[in-house]
Design a protein around this motif. Structure first.
Motif, PDB file in Angstrom:
ATOM      1  N   SER A 181       0.834  -1.211   0.000  1.00 12.82           N
ATOM      2  CA  SER A 181       0.000   0.000   0.000  1.00 12.82           C
ATOM      3  C   SER A 181       0.864   1.254   0.000  1.00 12.82           C
ATOM      4  N   VAL A 182       0.438   2.248  -0.756  1.00  6.83           N
ATOM      5  CA  VAL A 182       1.088   3.554  -0.753  1.00  6.83           C
ATOM      6  C   VAL A 182       0.004   4.636  -0.823  1.00  6.83           C
ATOM      7  N   GLY A 183       0.388   5.854  -0.456  1.00  5.74           N
ATOM      8  CA  GLY A 183      -0.581   6.942  -0.546  1.00  5.74           C
ATOM      9  C   GLY A 183      -0.017   8.252  -0.047  1.00  5.74           C
ATOM     10  N   GLY A 214      -1.116  10.875   6.243  1.00  9.00           N
ATOM     11  CA  GLY A 214      -0.757   9.921   5.205  1.00  9.00           C
ATOM     12  C   GLY A 214      -1.167   8.508   5.546  1.00  9.00           C
ATOM     13  N   ILE A 215      -1.979   8.315   6.607  1.00  6.83           N
ATOM     14  CA  ILE A 215      -2.328   6.971   7.071  1.00  6.83           C
ATOM     15  C   ILE A 215      -3.263   6.239   6.105  1.00  6.83           C
ATOM     16  N   SER A 216      -4.046   6.981   5.328  1.00  9.69           N
ATOM     17  CA  SER A 216      -5.003   6.356   4.419  1.00  9.69           C
ATOM     18  C   SER A 216      -4.307   6.038   3.089  1.00  9.69           C
ATOM     19  N   LYS A 217      -3.984   4.772   2.887  1.00  7.81           N
ATOM     20  CA  LYS A 217      -3.219   4.364   1.715  1.00  7.81           C
ATOM     21  C   LYS A 217      -4.045   3.447   0.818  1.00  7.81           C
ATOM     22  N   ASP A 218      -3.590   3.293  -0.413  1.00 15.93           N
ATOM     23  CA  ASP A 218      -4.292   2.502  -1.418  1.00 15.93           C
ATOM     24  C   ASP A 218      -3.463   1.277  -1.793  1.00 15.93           C
ATOM     25  N   PHE A 246       7.958   1.300  -6.648  1.00 17.56           N
ATOM     26  CA  PHE A 246       9.415   1.414  -6.539  1.00 17.56           C
ATOM     27  C   PHE A 246       9.767   2.001  -5.187  1.00 17.56           C
ATOM     28  N   LEU A 247      10.675   1.314  -4.478  1.00 18.93           N
ATOM     29  CA  LEU A 247      11.112   1.780  -3.166  1.00 18.93           C
ATOM     30  C   LEU A 247      12.413   2.552  -3.314  1.00 18.93           C
ATOM     31  N   ALA A 248      12.358   3.847  -3.058  1.00 14.22           N
ATOM     32  CA  ALA A 248      13.540   4.703  -3.070  1.00 14.22           C
ATOM     33  C   ALA A 248      14.084   4.829  -1.640  1.00 14.22           C
ATOM     34  N   PHE A 267       8.457   4.801  -0.663  1.00 19.95           N
ATOM     35  CA  PHE A 267       7.949   4.289  -1.930  1.00 19.95           C
ATOM     36  C   PHE A 267       7.528   5.455  -2.822  1.00 19.95           C
ATOM     37  N   ASN A 268       7.745   5.310  -4.121  1.00 16.06           N
ATOM     38  CA  ASN A 268       7.170   6.277  -5.047  1.00 16.06           C
ATOM     39  C   ASN A 268       5.647   6.276  -4.884  1.00 16.06           C
ATOM     40  N   GLY A 269       5.073   7.466  -4.747  1.00 16.08           N
ATOM     41  CA  GLY A 269       3.635   7.574  -4.553  1.00 16.08           C
ATOM     42  C   GLY A 269       3.212   7.602  -3.105  1.00 16.08           C
ATOM     43  N   ASP A 270       4.186   7.505  -2.197  1.00 11.28           N
ATOM     44  CA  ASP A 270       3.878   7.530  -0.770  1.00 11.28           C
ATOM     45  C   ASP A 270       4.268   8.893  -0.199  1.00 11.28           C
ATOM     46  N   GLY A 271       3.811   9.186   1.013  1.00 11.95           N
ATOM     47  CA  GLY A 271       4.164  10.453   1.624  1.00 11.95           C
ATOM     48  C   GLY A 271       3.644  10.571   3.035  1.00 11.95           C
TER      49      GLY A 271
END
Length: 213
Positions: free
Chosen positions: A7-9, A24-28, A34-36, A40-44
């Motif tokens: 999950s990321v979001g 940022g707790i609500s993720k999809d 991709f883990l940088a 993760f890309n798309g996470d925050g």
């Protein structure tokens, strides 16, 4: 060990008891990401002072705890109820050690610290008692830092590359910081783990200073 959900979001505007908050707790759920080095890309995260950063790049939560929480609170939880990136099976806090190194897909991750939960867990799951119970049990989930960037997929294997020789579990560290913080020997043992996140070293050294003040 396996991934149940990836999950990321990005942070979102959320509401609890008619009050707005950003988190940022609500993720999809995603099939791959991709883990940088820092996430993760798309996470925050919404509050970088307490969340995110290289030593908190990946958040794990053990899938096994979901059934316990659902039974206790008599409600179904939607994964990722704790805002975790990786909901994992076979990796409970008592089974994972600070400094352990795992390969997950193309990425290599080192466990850096337990999670210090905040009230957002209660808000997100609409259960005021949640935060208190997470502290009491030590079932917080945990964070990892990225040693090697790479793609992680929903079906990626989890492989233990190196078990830390001191074998300080996430659960032991949690119980010490939250409950047994007057136990100087336990604190000193945890601080021997060089790979422990800097934020945790600061917290534990403050506990030691308080014991000697």
């Amino acid at each position: 060990m396996k991934i149940i959900q990836l999950s990321v979001g990005k942070p979102k505007n959320l509401t609890y008891q008619s009050k707005n908050y950003v988190s940022g707790i609500s993720k999809d759920t995603v099939p791959e990401a991709f883990l940088a080095k820092d996430c993760f890309n798309g996470d925050g995260v919404a509050n970088p002072e307490f969340h995110g950063g290289e030593e908190r790049a990946v958040c794990f939560y053990p899938f096994e705890h979901y059934a316990m929480w659902e039974a206790e609170f008599k409600s179904q939880l939607k994964i990722p109820a704790f805002g975790e990136n990786l909901t994992v099976d076979g990796m409970r806090e008592a089974e994972v050690f600070i400094g352990d190194i795992y390969q997950i897909g193309e990425a290599v991750i080192q466990i850096s610290q337990g999670r210090i939960p905040c009230s957002t867990i209660s808000k997100h799951n609409h259960e005021d008692r949640f935060l208190k119970r997470v502290f009491e049990t030590g079932y917080t989930g945990y964070f990892g830092k990225v040693l090697k960037e790479g793609m992680i997929r929903q079906d990626s294997e989890i492989i233990l590359i190196d078990r830390h020789p001191l074998e300080i579990s996430v659960l032991e560290a949690n119980q010490t910081l939250f409950h047994d913080f007057r136990n100087e020997d336990r604190i000193n043992n945890i601080l021997k783990v060089n790979e422990l996140a800097e934020a945790w070293k600061i917290q534990l050294n403050k506990k030691l200073d308080a014991l000697h003040s």
